[in-house]
Design a protein around this motif. Structure first.
Motif, PDB file in Angstrom:
ATOM      1  N   GLU A 117      -1.274  -8.152  18.122  1.00  0.00           N
ATOM      2  CA  GLU A 117      -1.610  -9.534  17.798  1.00  0.00           C
ATOM      3  C   GLU A 117      -0.391 -10.450  17.996  1.00  0.00           C
ATOM      4  OE1 GLU A 117      -2.562 -11.681  13.646  1.00  0.00           O
ATOM      5  OE2 GLU A 117      -3.941 -10.051  14.162  1.00  0.00           O
ATOM      6  N   GLU A 118       0.762 -10.018  17.522  1.00  0.00           N
ATOM      7  CA  GLU A 118       1.995 -10.803  17.686  1.00  0.00           C
ATOM      8  C   GLU A 118       2.386 -10.899  19.156  1.00  0.00           C
ATOM      9  OE1 GLU A 118       5.483 -13.012  16.777  1.00  0.00           O
ATOM     10  OE2 GLU A 118       3.585 -12.725  15.749  1.00  0.00           O
ATOM     11  N   LEU A 119       2.311  -9.798  19.878  1.00  0.00           N
ATOM     12  CA  LEU A 119       2.677  -9.802  21.301  1.00  0.00           C
ATOM     13  C   LEU A 119       1.685 -10.613  22.130  1.00  0.00           C
ATOM     14  CD1 LEU A 119       3.753  -6.072  21.676  1.00  0.00           C
ATOM     15  CD2 LEU A 119       5.251  -8.082  21.692  1.00  0.00           C
ATOM     16  N   ARG A 120       0.447 -10.666  21.715  1.00  0.00           N
ATOM     17  CA  ARG A 120      -0.573 -11.465  22.400  1.00  0.00           C
ATOM     18  C   ARG A 120      -0.323 -12.958  22.156  1.00  0.00           C
ATOM     19  NH1 ARG A 120      -4.568  -9.167  20.160  1.00  0.00           N
ATOM     20  NH2 ARG A 120      -4.904  -7.594  21.756  1.00  0.00           N
ATOM     21  N   ARG A 121       0.194 -13.282  20.978  1.00  0.00           N
ATOM     22  CA  ARG A 121       0.456 -14.671  20.592  1.00  0.00           C
ATOM     23  C   ARG A 121       1.673 -15.261  21.305  1.00  0.00           C
ATOM     24  NH1 ARG A 121       3.299 -17.336  16.905  1.00  0.00           N
ATOM     25  NH2 ARG A 121       4.321 -15.530  16.025  1.00  0.00           N
TER      26      ARG A 121
ATOM     27  N   TYR B  50       9.206 -13.258  45.411  1.00  0.00           N
ATOM     28  CA  TYR B  50       8.237 -13.288  44.320  1.00  0.00           C
ATOM     29  C   TYR B  50       8.329 -14.594  43.561  1.00  0.00           C
ATOM     30  CZ  TYR B  50       7.928  -8.331  45.279  1.00  0.00           C
ATOM     31  OH  TYR B  50       7.747  -7.132  45.912  1.00  0.00           O
ATOM     32  N   SER B  51       7.187 -15.049  43.088  1.00  0.00           N
ATOM     33  CA  SER B  51       7.140 -16.224  42.242  1.00  0.00           C
ATOM     34  C   SER B  51       6.001 -16.058  41.242  1.00  0.00           C
ATOM     35  CB  SER B  51       6.951 -17.500  43.075  1.00  0.00           C
ATOM     36  OG  SER B  51       5.788 -17.405  43.869  1.00  0.00           O
ATOM     37  N   LEU B  52       6.037 -16.847  40.191  1.00  0.00           N
ATOM     38  CA  LEU B  52       4.999 -16.776  39.169  1.00  0.00           C
ATOM     39  C   LEU B  52       3.683 -17.317  39.707  1.00  0.00           C
ATOM     40  CD1 LEU B  52       7.039 -18.042  36.109  1.00  0.00           C
ATOM     41  CD2 LEU B  52       6.319 -15.701  36.563  1.00  0.00           C
ATOM     42  N   SER B  53       2.599 -16.736  39.266  1.00  0.00           N
ATOM     43  CA  SER B  53       1.275 -17.211  39.638  1.00  0.00           C
ATOM     44  C   SER B  53       0.953 -18.487  38.884  1.00  0.00           C
ATOM     45  CB  SER B  53       0.225 -16.154  39.302  1.00  0.00           C
ATOM     46  OG  SER B  53       0.430 -14.994  40.066  1.00  0.00           O
ATOM     47  N   HIS B  54      -0.027 -19.241  39.386  1.00  0.00           N
ATOM     48  CA  HIS B  54      -0.478 -20.431  38.671  1.00  0.00           C
ATOM     49  C   HIS B  54      -1.022 -19.995  37.316  1.00  0.00           C
ATOM     50  CE1 HIS B  54       0.130 -23.157  41.984  1.00  0.00           C
ATOM     51  NE2 HIS B  54      -0.489 -22.297  42.790  1.00  0.00           N
ATOM     52  N   GLY B  55      -0.763 -20.763  36.303  1.00  0.00           N
ATOM     53  CA  GLY B  55      -1.219 -20.438  34.960  1.00  0.00           C
ATOM     54  C   GLY B  55      -0.350 -19.421  34.244  1.00  0.00           C
ATOM     55  N   TRP B  56       0.852 -19.219  34.772  1.00  0.00           N
ATOM     56  CA  TRP B  56       1.751 -18.218  34.190  1.00  0.00           C
ATOM     57  C   TRP B  56       2.090 -18.520  32.735  1.00  0.00           C
ATOM     58  CZ3 TRP B  56       6.407 -19.583  32.108  1.00  0.00           C
ATOM     59  CH2 TRP B  56       6.900 -20.846  32.453  1.00  0.00           C
ATOM     60  N   GLU B  57       1.984 -19.784  32.353  1.00  0.00           N
ATOM     61  CA  GLU B  57       2.351 -20.165  30.982  1.00  0.00           C
ATOM     62  C   GLU B  57       1.508 -19.452  29.920  1.00  0.00           C
ATOM     63  OE1 GLU B  57       3.084 -23.638  33.764  1.00  0.00           O
ATOM     64  OE2 GLU B  57       1.415 -22.297  33.377  1.00  0.00           O
ATOM     65  N   SER B  58       0.341 -18.990  30.301  1.00  0.00           N
ATOM     66  CA  SER B  58      -0.536 -18.327  29.333  1.00  0.00           C
ATOM     67  C   SER B  58      -0.385 -16.805  29.337  1.00  0.00           C
ATOM     68  CB  SER B  58      -1.996 -18.706  29.599  1.00  0.00           C
ATOM     69  OG  SER B  58      -2.401 -18.209  30.858  1.00  0.00           O
ATOM     70  N   ILE B  59       0.504 -16.269  30.160  1.00  0.00           N
ATOM     71  CA  ILE B  59       0.708 -14.816  30.209  1.00  0.00           C
ATOM     72  C   ILE B  59       1.485 -14.386  28.969  1.00  0.00           C
ATOM     73  CG2 ILE B  59       1.792 -12.907  31.454  1.00  0.00           C
ATOM     74  CD1 ILE B  59       1.373 -14.548  34.041  1.00  0.00           C
ATOM     75  N   SER B  60       0.903 -13.479  28.216  1.00  0.00           N
ATOM     76  CA  SER B  60       1.529 -13.046  26.972  1.00  0.00           C
ATOM     77  C   SER B  60       2.446 -11.848  27.194  1.00  0.00           C
ATOM     78  CB  SER B  60       0.459 -12.676  25.945  1.00  0.00           C
ATOM     79  OG  SER B  60      -0.174 -11.457  26.301  1.00  0.00           O
ATOM     80  N   PHE B  61       3.279 -11.597  26.199  1.00  0.00           N
ATOM     81  CA  PHE B  61       4.111 -10.398  26.218  1.00  0.00           C
ATOM     82  C   PHE B  61       3.213  -9.164  26.336  1.00  0.00           C
ATOM     83  CE2 PHE B  61       7.500 -13.087  25.177  1.00  0.00           C
ATOM     84  CZ  PHE B  61       8.680 -12.392  25.076  1.00  0.00           C
ATOM     85  N   LEU B  62       2.100  -9.175  25.606  1.00  0.00           N
ATOM     86  CA  LEU B  62       1.184  -8.036  25.645  1.00  0.00           C
ATOM     87  C   LEU B  62       0.622  -7.836  27.043  1.00  0.00           C
ATOM     88  CD1 LEU B  62      -0.180  -5.771  24.039  1.00  0.00           C
ATOM     89  CD2 LEU B  62      -2.065  -7.357  23.593  1.00  0.00           C
TER      90      LEU B  62
END
Length: 125
Positions: free
Chosen positions: A114-118, A65-77
């Motif tokens: 909201e916090e988890l999305r941020r 398994y590896s992270l998908s492209h654009g993983w940096e924008s994946i939020s906790f939410l």
């Protein structure tokens, strides 16, 4: 309020993958050992993350398994909802939409979301 162990493992797996210097996919056995969890159980969690497009899987001897492209924008939410679903934590079934308790609980849940999305896993790397 408590999230499931599956959510805990999903969040920690995503952080491990993000922190890994390895450019090759990481096998489920390695990921499971890092968290002292059954590979079978972790595989079910990883399947949900793959389905949501957060990670990719590669089959075979060198798979994993590896992270998908654009993983940096994946939020906790995003991760939490991939595992727990998107339903509300609180539901006031019998008291209708004007219930004052329901209003307080939904407002509180919105603030938490909201916090988890941020916040993102990238914030921790």
């Amino acid at each position: 309020m408590k999230f499931s162990k599956a959510t805990n493992y999903a969040l920690h797996t995503m952080l491990f993958l993000a922190s890994s210097k390895n450019s090759k996919p990481i096998g489920v056995q390695v990921l499971a050992e890092k968290q002292s969890v059954s590979p079978t159980y972790l595989s079910k969690i990883l399947t949900k993350l793959v389905k949501e497009g957060m990670i990719t899987s590669v089959s075979g001897a060198n798979g994993g398994y590896s992270l998908s492209h654009g993983w940096e924008s994946i939020s906790f939410l995003d991760i939490i909802q991939a595992i727990e679903g998107k339903s509300s934590l609180f539901d006031c079934y019998d008291h209708g939409p004007e219930c004052p308790i329901r209003k307080v609980m939904l407002s509180s849940e919105e603030k938490m979301e909201e916090e988890l999305r941020r916040r993102t896993i990238a914030d921790l790397v």
